[in-house]
Design an enzyme around this catalytic site. Structure first.
Site, mmCIF file in Angstrom:
data_model
loop_
_atom_site.group_PDB
_atom_site.id
_atom_site.type_symbol
_atom_site.label_atom_id
_atom_site.label_comp_id
_atom_site.label_asym_id
_atom_site.label_seq_id
_atom_site.Cartn_x
_atom_site.Cartn_y
_atom_site.Cartn_z
ATOM 1 N N TYR A 1 0.856 -1.186 0.000
ATOM 2 C CA TYR A 1 0.000 0.000 0.000
ATOM 3 C C TYR A 1 0.889 1.232 0.000
ATOM 4 O O TYR A 1 1.804 1.335 0.814
ATOM 5 C CB TYR A 1 -0.898 -0.009 1.245
ATOM 6 C CG TYR A 1 -1.812 1.197 1.386
ATOM 7 C CD1 TYR A 1 -1.630 2.116 2.413
ATOM 8 C CD2 TYR A 1 -2.857 1.412 0.503
ATOM 9 C CE1 TYR A 1 -2.467 3.214 2.550
ATOM 10 C CE2 TYR A 1 -3.705 2.513 0.629
ATOM 11 C CZ TYR A 1 -3.496 3.415 1.666
ATOM 12 O OH TYR A 1 -4.329 4.513 1.794
ATOM 13 N N ASP B 1 9.318 2.671 -0.705
ATOM 14 C CA ASP B 1 8.298 3.341 0.106
ATOM 15 C C ASP B 1 8.624 3.020 1.563
ATOM 16 O O ASP B 1 8.258 1.963 2.070
ATOM 17 C CB ASP B 1 6.914 2.840 -0.289
ATOM 18 C CG ASP B 1 5.841 3.390 0.650
ATOM 19 O OD1 ASP B 1 4.643 3.134 0.391
ATOM 20 O OD2 ASP B 1 6.185 4.051 1.648
ATOM 21 N N LYS C 1 4.831 9.118 8.627
ATOM 22 C CA LYS C 1 4.745 8.580 9.987
ATOM 23 C C LYS C 1 5.833 9.120 10.918
ATOM 24 O O LYS C 1 5.765 10.260 11.358
ATOM 25 C CB LYS C 1 4.721 7.054 9.924
ATOM 26 C CG LYS C 1 3.504 6.531 9.111
ATOM 27 C CD LYS C 1 3.464 5.036 9.029
ATOM 28 C CE LYS C 1 2.458 4.556 8.014
ATOM 29 N NZ LYS C 1 1.074 4.636 8.472
#
Ligand code: KE4
Length: 428
Positions: free
Chosen positions: A144, A239, A267
């Site tokens: 994702y 990623d 994050k």
């Protein structure tokens, strides 16, 4: 545990917010029941609106690596807010956090800050397409990269190599430029390059997958991707929204010793405030506006409060030489404890872990990609989730998520968690 207030708040939220949440995974659709509403959090503990104290293993899906309300971050945000919350102008703070991130992460010369992991990954593939002048990208099933159209793609029919939209609103035109590969299957990636010679701008991958549970790269897999990209003049995009500054100071590039061409962050880099970023060597980053032709922008990109939070977080991680060892030891201890008590109760399971990312799968076979992740017994996972919640342990409300360990956890918290797993295991 009672969740009366959360249930009431959820009913109210559903009247004014689609599904009552601002991000779908929070709605507990993967486990059933009504979502908890957070009231406050401190260190390893989260307090919901019914004043239940929960040991938190979601940690805002990764950012709270040093615990909730981490004092240096809180202090930095408060001090900065007193001087204004946004200017739409460059500030010295952005240069400071950029310099620090570049000093911590290998193979990057410049970094551009944005407001989410989605924005970071979306911008990274636009940059890769602009730099290579090619249209197609390869992503992996189960990975994702946020909700940008190019990533909301499912596997096409067996014969076709390009993807199909997996959300209404994503066009066929977009989907045809995304090729879907199988994680840890290097032959599959080679076949895609052969079928799309000179058309592939980049591979984008979670170097340790965290969105199908935690799925580590097979030995040599990341290096093989590096070699395929070099042989085909394509870019390798890591990623690292989850793995960045979590698996090591330098993230997965440092941990596995594999060089990516573009690295995406989110994050942890924002310390819990909305920050994403993407970074690369000068040769690539200098293609970005206003220096180069690839456009990318954002009103609140580099926002002073977010930068202050991120800088306080990164400075702490950079200066604490033992934090990653502590995270490794705590997560290994948790893994060993959960493994022991599930075996004692004859539960069929497998645990995947890399550093402070860990997931429990209720299947006997190794979980090495999205297909094997889907073999897990989801009914057992639901019972596991709710059973732990009743014991005061809050894990991700989906079998396809990873637990995020925080350094704020004590060994007493870990023992409490292991004992809770032992109790729940008797009910599975
Ligand atoms: P955001 O746009 O949600 O900040 O980041 C997207 C993203 C990109 N890359 C990776 C590897 C990610 O894990 C994410 C977001 N992770 C999810 C948890 N699986 C965020 C939780 C949510 O969607 O609410």
């Amino acid at each position: 545990m009672i969740y009366q207030r959360s249930s009431q708040l959820f009913a109210e939220a559903e009247q004014v917010i689609p599904g009552g949440v601002n991000s779908p995974v929070r709605a507990f659709k993967g486990v059933g029941g009504t979502p908890l509403f957070a009231k406050s959090a401190q260190g390893a503990y989260l307090y919901d609106e019914d004043d239940n104290r929960l040991i938190d293993y979601i940690n805002s899906w990764g950012p709270m690596i040093l615990g909730h309300a981490f004092q240096p971050v809180v202090d930095a945000v408060i001090e900065k807010a007193k001087k204004g919350t946004s200017f739409g102008m460059p500030t010295e703070l952005e240069t400071q956090i950029a310099r620090l991130a570049i000093s911590m992460v290998p193979n990057i010369d410049k970094i551009r800050f944005v407001n989410s992991g989605t924005e970071a990954c979306m911008s990274a593939i636009r940059l890769a397409r602009g730099y290579t002048k090619r249209d197609k990208i390869i992503k992996f099933a189960g990975c994702y990269h946020g909700h940008s159209d190019s990533f909301l793609i499912a596997a096409g029919s067996g014969l076709s190599t390009f993807g199909v939209p997996n959300s209404p609103g994503v066009t066929q035109g977009t989907a045809k430029d995304t090729l879907l590969a199988h994680y840890n299957d290097i032959d599959n990636v080679k076949a895609l390059f052969e079928a799309n010679a000179n058309e592939i701008a980049a591979i984008i991958i979670e170097p340790v997958a965290g969105n199908m549970g935690c799925v580590p790269p097979a030995a040599g897999f990341l290096q093989a991707l590096r070699e395929i990209c070099d042989a085909n003049n394509a870019l390798l995009i890591f990623d690292e929204v989850m793995t960045g500054f979590r698996l090591a100071k330098g993230g997965a590039q440092e941990l596995y010793g594999v060089t990516a061409d573009i690295v995406c962050f989110g994050k942890v880099i924002g310390g819990g405030l909305p920050v994403g970023a993407f970074a690369a060597r000068n040769e690539i980053m200098n293609h970005l506006a206003p220096l180069g032709p690839v456009y990318q922008a954002g009103t609140l990109s580099g926002n002073p409060l977010a930068m202050a939070a991120g800088l306080a977080m990164l400075e702490t991680l950079n200066n604490d030489t033992a934090v990653y060892q502590r995270l490794e030891e705590k997560t290994a201890y948790l893994q060993q404890g959960i493994d022991r008590v599930l075996r004692e109760n004859n539960i069929v399971f497998t645990i995947n872990r890399v550093g402070s990312m860990i997931s429990v799968h209720f299947d006997a076979h190794p979980v090495v990609d999205f297909q094997t992740a889907k073999n897990g017994d989801n009914d057992t996972f639901k019972k596991f989730f709710h059973g732990l919640l009743q014991e005061g342990v809050y894990i991700a409300p989906s079998a396809y998520e990873t637990w995020f360990i925080t350094d704020a956890l004590t060994y007493d918290d870990l023992d409490f968690t292991i004992n809770a797993v032992a109790k729940v295991a008797q009910t599975l």
